[in-house]
Design an enzyme around this catalytic site. Structure first.
Site, PDB file in Angstrom:
ATOM      1  N   ASP A 217      -5.655 -49.040  27.439  1.00  0.00           N
ATOM      2  CA  ASP A 217      -4.931 -47.770  27.404  1.00  0.00           C
ATOM      3  C   ASP A 217      -3.619 -47.926  28.139  1.00  0.00           C
ATOM      4  OD1 ASP A 217      -5.284 -46.680  30.422  1.00  0.00           O
ATOM      5  OD2 ASP A 217      -7.107 -47.715  29.769  1.00  0.00           O
ATOM      6  N   ASP A 219      -1.453 -46.121  31.005  1.00  0.00           N
ATOM      7  CA  ASP A 219      -1.827 -45.236  32.095  1.00  0.00           C
ATOM      8  C   ASP A 219      -1.073 -43.911  32.016  1.00  0.00           C
ATOM      9  OD1 ASP A 219      -3.754 -45.466  34.226  1.00  0.00           O
ATOM     10  OD2 ASP A 219      -2.096 -45.143  35.602  1.00  0.00           O
TER      11      ASP A 219
END
Length: 303
Positions: A217, A219
């Site tokens: 991902d 952040d």
């Protein structure tokens, strides 16, 4: 089959390469058996699974436990590394899920970090509460292991980012946007919750430690939206599990039979230790929980 690594039992399985990762890595070991190791620091996260990977003996330990019962700040890090060393492990590969602090590393990016920043608090991060045992840690990861990992990934067609700074936070919550933006402003590129104190504990045991960071991902401070979710992290890591397992096998196959005489192997040279390390050449295996509290100087031939 389950074996117990105790001093009065038959010889236990020995492995010189260890993998600390998620439970999805159980499947890449052939002819595996569980080995329960007692340590002076309590039980490891789970029984160690020892098996074969391309003819090499490999020990696998799920850092969170089989059922993911240990959150990052509660993982028994000292017991985990001690247990692996007690079984003969000297080289550790450590795959983990990380967030990216830069838009350059999107989900699915493989990174082999070269630097580490500790932003945790309250985690015990040393074995040595007696004597001055100062291990070198300017370069926290094994240079030989990193080189093998980068070369194997490139050969496999999964071109990694060959450097990066991993900042480790306590968790288990994810970062606020302000925290994430501050980390990125320092020039740090990755964020995770488990890379410390694993690396420094490995160094304190003169073990080579090589991280394999899979970006799951971006952040919170990198992109707008709802921020990181646990479901997102698990989904991306799961999608890349087979690829990561295959890469681990290729890295293990690329390791030479004997580990290189690098800074990890020399980390304890000439240092007076308050106890015997497990499976040192001059001491008992240590897997039965007796660290052997003698004091002496350690040299490369001992480890």
């Amino acid at each position: 089959m389950t074996a117990f690594a105790r001093g009065d039992d038959p010889p236990k399985p020995i492995a010189d390469i260890g993998v600390i990762g998620g439970s999805g890595f159980y499947e890449f070991l052939a002819d595996a058996e569980e080995v329960r190791v007692e340590t002076p620091y309590g039980e490891p996260s789970e029984a160690v699974l020892v098996g074969d990977v391309d003819g090499r003996r490999v020990a696998f330990l799920p850092r969170h436990g089989k059922d993911h019962r240990f959150p990052p700040h509660k993982i028994p890090y000292r017991a985990n590394l001690w247990a692996l060393r007690a079984l003969g492990v000297r080289r550790v590969l450590a795959p983990s899920a990380v967030g990216s602090l830069t838009a350059s590393y999107g989900p699915g990016t493989l990174v082999v970090p070269d630097q580490l920043v500790d932003r945790t608090g309250g985690r015990t991060q040393s074995y040595y509460d007696e004597f001055a045992v100062h291990v070198p840690f300017a370069d926290p990861y094994c240079p030989s292991g990193r080189a093998h990992a980068i070369a194997a990934a490139r050969k496999a067609g999964w071109v990694p980012a060959g450097s990066g700074t991993l900042v480790v936070i306590d968790g288990p919550r994810f970062s606020t946007r302000a925290e994430s933006q501050w980390y990125a402003a320092q020039g740090w590129t990755l964020i995770g919750m488990t890379g410390h104190p694993e690396a420094v504990l490995a160094r304190e045991l003169a073990m080579c430690y090589t991280p394999l960071a899979l970006v799951t991902d971006t952040d919170a401070g990198v992109a707008e939206g709802e921020g990181v979710t646990q479901a997102e992290v698990f989904e991306v890591f799961s999608k890349n599990m087979n690829r990561l397992r295959e890469l681990l096998a290729k890295i293990i196959a690329a390791f030479p039979a004997e580990r290189e005489d690098d800074l990890c192997a020399r980390a304890l040279d000439g240092i007076r230790l308050p106890f015997e390390l497990p499976l040192s050449h001059h001491g008992a295996p240590g897997a039965h929980g007796n660290p052997g509290y003698g004091t002496r100087r350690l040299h490369r031939s001992d480890i």
